[in-house]
Design a protein around this motif. Structure first.
Motif, mmCIF file in Angstrom:
data_model
loop_
_atom_site.group_PDB
_atom_site.id
_atom_site.type_symbol
_atom_site.label_atom_id
_atom_site.label_comp_id
_atom_site.label_asym_id
_atom_site.label_seq_id
_atom_site.Cartn_x
_atom_site.Cartn_y
_atom_site.Cartn_z
ATOM 1 N N GLY A 76 94.745 -4.606 -105.345
ATOM 2 C CA GLY A 76 96.112 -5.118 -105.312
ATOM 3 C C GLY A 76 96.917 -4.702 -104.097
ATOM 4 O O GLY A 76 96.379 -4.197 -103.106
ATOM 5 N N SER A 77 98.222 -4.928 -104.209
ATOM 6 C CA SER A 77 99.119 -4.502 -103.121
ATOM 7 C C SER A 77 99.237 -2.991 -103.078
ATOM 8 O O SER A 77 99.618 -2.432 -102.051
ATOM 9 N N SER A 78 98.956 -2.331 -104.191
ATOM 10 C CA SER A 78 99.097 -0.864 -104.221
ATOM 11 C C SER A 78 98.285 -0.242 -103.090
ATOM 12 O O SER A 78 98.771 0.642 -102.374
ATOM 13 N N LEU A 79 97.051 -0.704 -102.922
ATOM 14 C CA LEU A 79 96.203 -0.187 -101.841
ATOM 15 C C LEU A 79 96.779 -0.597 -100.479
ATOM 16 O O LEU A 79 96.863 0.221 -99.553
ATOM 17 N N SER A 80 97.181 -1.847 -100.359
ATOM 18 C CA SER A 80 97.666 -2.340 -99.061
ATOM 19 C C SER A 80 98.935 -1.605 -98.633
ATOM 20 O O SER A 80 99.160 -1.383 -97.436
ATOM 21 N N ILE A 81 99.785 -1.234 -99.597
ATOM 22 C CA ILE A 81 101.018 -0.512 -99.254
ATOM 23 C C ILE A 81 100.684 0.870 -98.671
ATOM 24 O O ILE A 81 101.247 1.296 -97.667
ATOM 25 N N ARG A 82 99.730 1.547 -99.306
ATOM 26 C CA ARG A 82 99.341 2.868 -98.775
ATOM 27 C C ARG A 82 98.811 2.715 -97.343
ATOM 28 O O ARG A 82 99.147 3.493 -96.450
ATOM 29 N N ALA A 83 97.977 1.671 -97.142
ATOM 30 C CA ALA A 83 97.390 1.444 -95.813
ATOM 31 C C ALA A 83 98.473 1.086 -94.796
ATOM 32 O O ALA A 83 98.474 1.588 -93.661
ATOM 33 N N MET A 84 99.421 0.244 -95.221
ATOM 34 C CA MET A 84 100.506 -0.200 -94.332
ATOM 35 C C MET A 84 101.312 1.011 -93.851
ATOM 36 O O MET A 84 101.650 1.125 -92.671
ATOM 37 N N LEU A 85 101.579 1.934 -94.783
ATOM 38 C CA LEU A 85 102.386 3.100 -94.423
ATOM 39 C C LEU A 85 101.588 4.088 -93.578
ATOM 40 O O LEU A 85 102.130 4.724 -92.674
ATOM 41 N N ASN A 201 107.143 -22.829 -94.086
ATOM 42 C CA ASN A 201 106.447 -21.553 -94.297
ATOM 43 C C ASN A 201 107.446 -20.378 -94.334
ATOM 44 O O ASN A 201 108.160 -20.132 -93.374
ATOM 45 N N ARG A 202 107.493 -19.647 -95.469
ATOM 46 C CA ARG A 202 108.433 -18.521 -95.599
ATOM 47 C C ARG A 202 107.691 -17.191 -95.725
ATOM 48 O O ARG A 202 108.241 -16.203 -96.239
ATOM 49 N N HIS A 203 106.440 -17.170 -95.293
ATOM 50 C CA HIS A 203 105.654 -15.934 -95.406
ATOM 51 C C HIS A 203 106.069 -14.956 -94.301
ATOM 52 O O HIS A 203 106.333 -15.363 -93.166
ATOM 53 N N PRO A 204 106.096 -13.640 -94.611
ATOM 54 C CA PRO A 204 106.534 -12.660 -93.596
ATOM 55 C C PRO A 204 105.725 -12.711 -92.296
ATOM 56 O O PRO A 204 106.272 -12.413 -91.226
ATOM 57 N N MET A 205 104.445 -13.081 -92.363
ATOM 58 C CA MET A 205 103.648 -13.170 -91.125
ATOM 59 C C MET A 205 104.192 -14.267 -90.210
ATOM 60 O O MET A 205 104.060 -14.208 -88.997
ATOM 61 N N HIS A 206 104.786 -15.272 -90.827
ATOM 62 C CA HIS A 206 105.308 -16.403 -90.054
ATOM 63 C C HIS A 206 106.720 -16.100 -89.553
ATOM 64 O O HIS A 206 107.193 -16.738 -88.615
ATOM 65 N N LEU A 207 107.386 -15.128 -90.217
ATOM 66 C CA LEU A 207 108.805 -14.897 -89.928
ATOM 67 C C LEU A 207 109.051 -13.657 -89.062
ATOM 68 O O LEU A 207 110.191 -13.274 -88.844
ATOM 69 N N GLY A 208 107.967 -13.007 -88.613
ATOM 70 C CA GLY A 208 108.141 -11.934 -87.635
ATOM 71 C C GLY A 208 107.868 -10.525 -88.127
ATOM 72 O O GLY A 208 108.099 -9.581 -87.374
ATOM 73 N N ALA A 209 107.370 -10.350 -89.371
ATOM 74 C CA ALA A 209 107.031 -8.988 -89.820
ATOM 75 C C ALA A 209 105.812 -8.489 -89.044
ATOM 76 O O ALA A 209 104.979 -9.277 -88.603
ATOM 77 N N ASP A 210 105.715 -7.159 -88.885
ATOM 78 C CA ASP A 210 104.535 -6.598 -88.207
ATOM 79 C C ASP A 210 103.370 -6.419 -89.174
ATOM 80 O O ASP A 210 102.226 -6.660 -88.812
ATOM 81 N N ILE A 211 103.683 -5.953 -90.382
ATOM 82 C CA ILE A 211 102.633 -5.754 -91.393
ATOM 83 C C ILE A 211 103.223 -6.181 -92.732
ATOM 84 O O ILE A 211 104.418 -5.982 -92.988
ATOM 85 N N CYS A 212 102.395 -6.771 -93.596
ATOM 86 C CA CYS A 212 102.867 -6.981 -94.972
ATOM 87 C C CYS A 212 101.688 -6.965 -95.932
ATOM 88 O O CYS A 212 100.533 -7.089 -95.519
ATOM 89 N N CYS A 213 102.020 -6.738 -97.193
ATOM 90 C CA CYS A 213 100.993 -6.816 -98.235
ATOM 91 C C CYS A 213 101.322 -8.001 -99.129
ATOM 92 O O CYS A 213 102.496 -8.356 -99.278
ATOM 93 N N ASP A 214 100.291 -8.623 -99.694
ATOM 94 C CA ASP A 214 100.489 -9.651 -100.728
ATOM 95 C C ASP A 214 99.583 -9.303 -101.902
ATOM 96 O O ASP A 214 98.438 -8.905 -101.699
ATOM 97 N N SER A 215 100.079 -9.526 -103.102
ATOM 98 C CA SER A 215 99.183 -9.529 -104.270
ATOM 99 C C SER A 215 98.780 -10.982 -104.497
ATOM 100 O O SER A 215 99.584 -11.755 -105.015
#
Ligand SMILES: Cc1ncc(COP(=O)(O)O)c(C=O)c1O
Length: 447
Positions: A76-85, A201-215
């Motif tokens: 899930g996103s739980s893993l991706s959040i740890r990795a993102m941080l 498209n309203r996804h953070p990757m399209h809107l300028g975020a550097d990293i994001c997680c999705d479930s």
């Protein structure tokens, strides 16, 4: 769009090979899906050293989301959040700095847990709405003000959007603010994987975020545990190059191939006529919200696949309305005293929308309940999350906790938003919130 993982497992099953490897069920069926449940053996690739079928599948997902690198999570996103941080901490260290994250206060508890693992500093951003702990939409202007006031800029801004109620932050403008101040933008987009497939498209990757997680499992037709870590092609190289390492630092070494197959087939499913189906379904949900509003059932104006009902306006608490829907055979995603959240996807079909309307439109209206939830507290910090987590703790009644140092993580999910954060001193506002949300005990450091 290819489905290399699904194809590999199918061929393996057809080969009727003797399974002299894990898992222990050997493909024999207790539940019906065991044959599909394999492990990382020759040819099956290795998730975070991917060079074969998993690499091809993740390349497909990367193309689909238009990121610089999309990596699968089977946790899930739980893993991706740890990795993102971790990646944010790595980036800070590469500049000789200590990591400091400026985060929306409605962060999921995994954010706080990550602080105990990774030992970064946190400053909190509070939203302007007064809707309890679930509401904390940060405006670009407020963010700009906060960043301008900070002498030492943080490493990153961390925004949870969409939130549990479906409120969406203006990620496009927020990302411009972050760029102007030279800080990274990390987005917890656990609830927004589908935003990539909207007509606009309203996804953070399209809107300028550097990293994001999705479930993927929350809003796309994927099984529980399926998620992504997305890194933007514009992210600093050190972040792009360490995505696999970041995930493997926290992940199980036995990823579920059931989940990986789910993510693999999803690439094909989403690249066929999903965009059209989603667009039509969002319109149908919008119509339902309008019909409900016309008969006095108010809901928030949030993301298109959530209906967040505000039942106090027509005389019910969220708990009562959720019980009512349950009696009608409908199980909702989330309720608290103030809200009931219905999560919909095109997989629900349009008949379900009529079912919801029929159930809600005939509910007898009562006098409005005017009690409002307390605002987010902003307690004084006594210890860092990491310091507090190693302390000796005890559970005490909330009513006796004034002045004690909060030390708990055990926040109920959903929404898993900490009312107080480990290391903060419990004040009257925290007690009011804990009592409002029905907590009678809390974990504190021993005196
Ligand atoms: C905002 C938010 N972030 C992160 C998570 C964790 O996601 P997952 O359950 O996919 O690990 C959740 C889970 O509900 C969530 O609501």
């Amino acid at each position: 769009m290819t489905t290399p993982v699904v194809d590999f497992v199918k061929k393996y099953i057809e080969s009727k090979s003797t399974r002299l490897h894990m898992p222990g069920h050997k493909g024999k069926s207790l539940l019906g899906f065991e044959a599909y449940d394999i492990t990382e053996f020759d040819g099956a690739d290795v998730l975070y050293h991917a060079e074969g079928i998993l690499r091809e599948s993740m390349d497909n997902a990367t193309a689909l989301f238009g990121s610089g690198r999309t990596v699968y999570s089977a946790e899930g996103s739980s893993l991706s959040i740890r990795a993102m941080l971790y990646l944010a901490v790595l980036y800070a260290r590469s500049k000789g700095e200590r990591a400091h994250i400026l985060a929306g206060r409605n962060a999921h508890k995994v954010f706080v847990m990550s602080a105990s693992l990774l030992d970064f500093d946190i400053s909190w951003l509070y939203g302007e709405a007064d809707g309890g702990i679930t509401q904390c939409t940060v405006s670009p202007r407020a963010l700009d003000r906060s960043l301008s006031e900070m002498k030492n800029k943080p490493t990153a801004v961390y925004i949870t959007s969409p939130d549990y109620l479906g409120n969406v932050a203006d990620i496009e403008e927020i990302s411009k603010v972050c760029k102007r101040h030279g800080v990274l933008l990390l987005v917890d987009n656990a609830h927004g994987a589908y935003l990539n497939f909207l007509p606009e498209n309203r996804h953070p990757m399209h809107l300028g975020a550097d990293i994001c997680c999705d479930s993927a499992h929350k809003t796309l037709p994927a099984i529980t545990g399926a998620g992504y870590l997305h890194i933007s092609q514009n992210a600093p190289d050190i972040i792009l190059h360490n995505a696999y390492k970041a995930m493997s630092l926290f992940a199980s070494t036995s990823p579920s191939y059931l989940i990986l197959q789910s993510l693999d087939i999803l690439n094909k499913y989403l690249s066929e006529n999903y965009r059209e189906r989603l667009s039509e379904y969002c319109l149908a949900v919008k119509k339902l919200k309008k019909r409900l509003c016309d008969c006095g059932i108010a809901s928030l104006d949030g993301e298109p696949l959530k209906i967040t009902i505000t039942p106090k306006k027509f005389g019910y608490t969220g708990v009562e309305l959720s019980e009512y829907l349950s009696e009608k055979g409908m199980v909702c995603e989330f309720y608290d005293p103030d809200y009931v959240v219905l999560m919909l996807t095109p997989e629900n079909g349009v008949d379900v929308l009529d079912k919801i309307y029929n159930a809600l439109s005939c509910i007898p209206k009562k006098a409005e309940i005017t009690e409002k939830p307390p605002k987010f507290a902003s307690p004084r910090v006594k210890l860092s999350v990491r310091e507090a987590i190693y302390g000796e703790t005890e559970k005490i009644p909330v009513s006796e906790s004034l002045g004690r140092v909060f030390a708990g993580f055990n926040v109920a999910c959903p929404p898993a938003i900490p009312i107080a954060v480990c290391g903060e001193v419990i004040d009257g506002d925290v007690i009011a919130l804990l009592e409002y949300y029905g907590e009678d005990k809390c974990e504190v450091l021993k005196n």
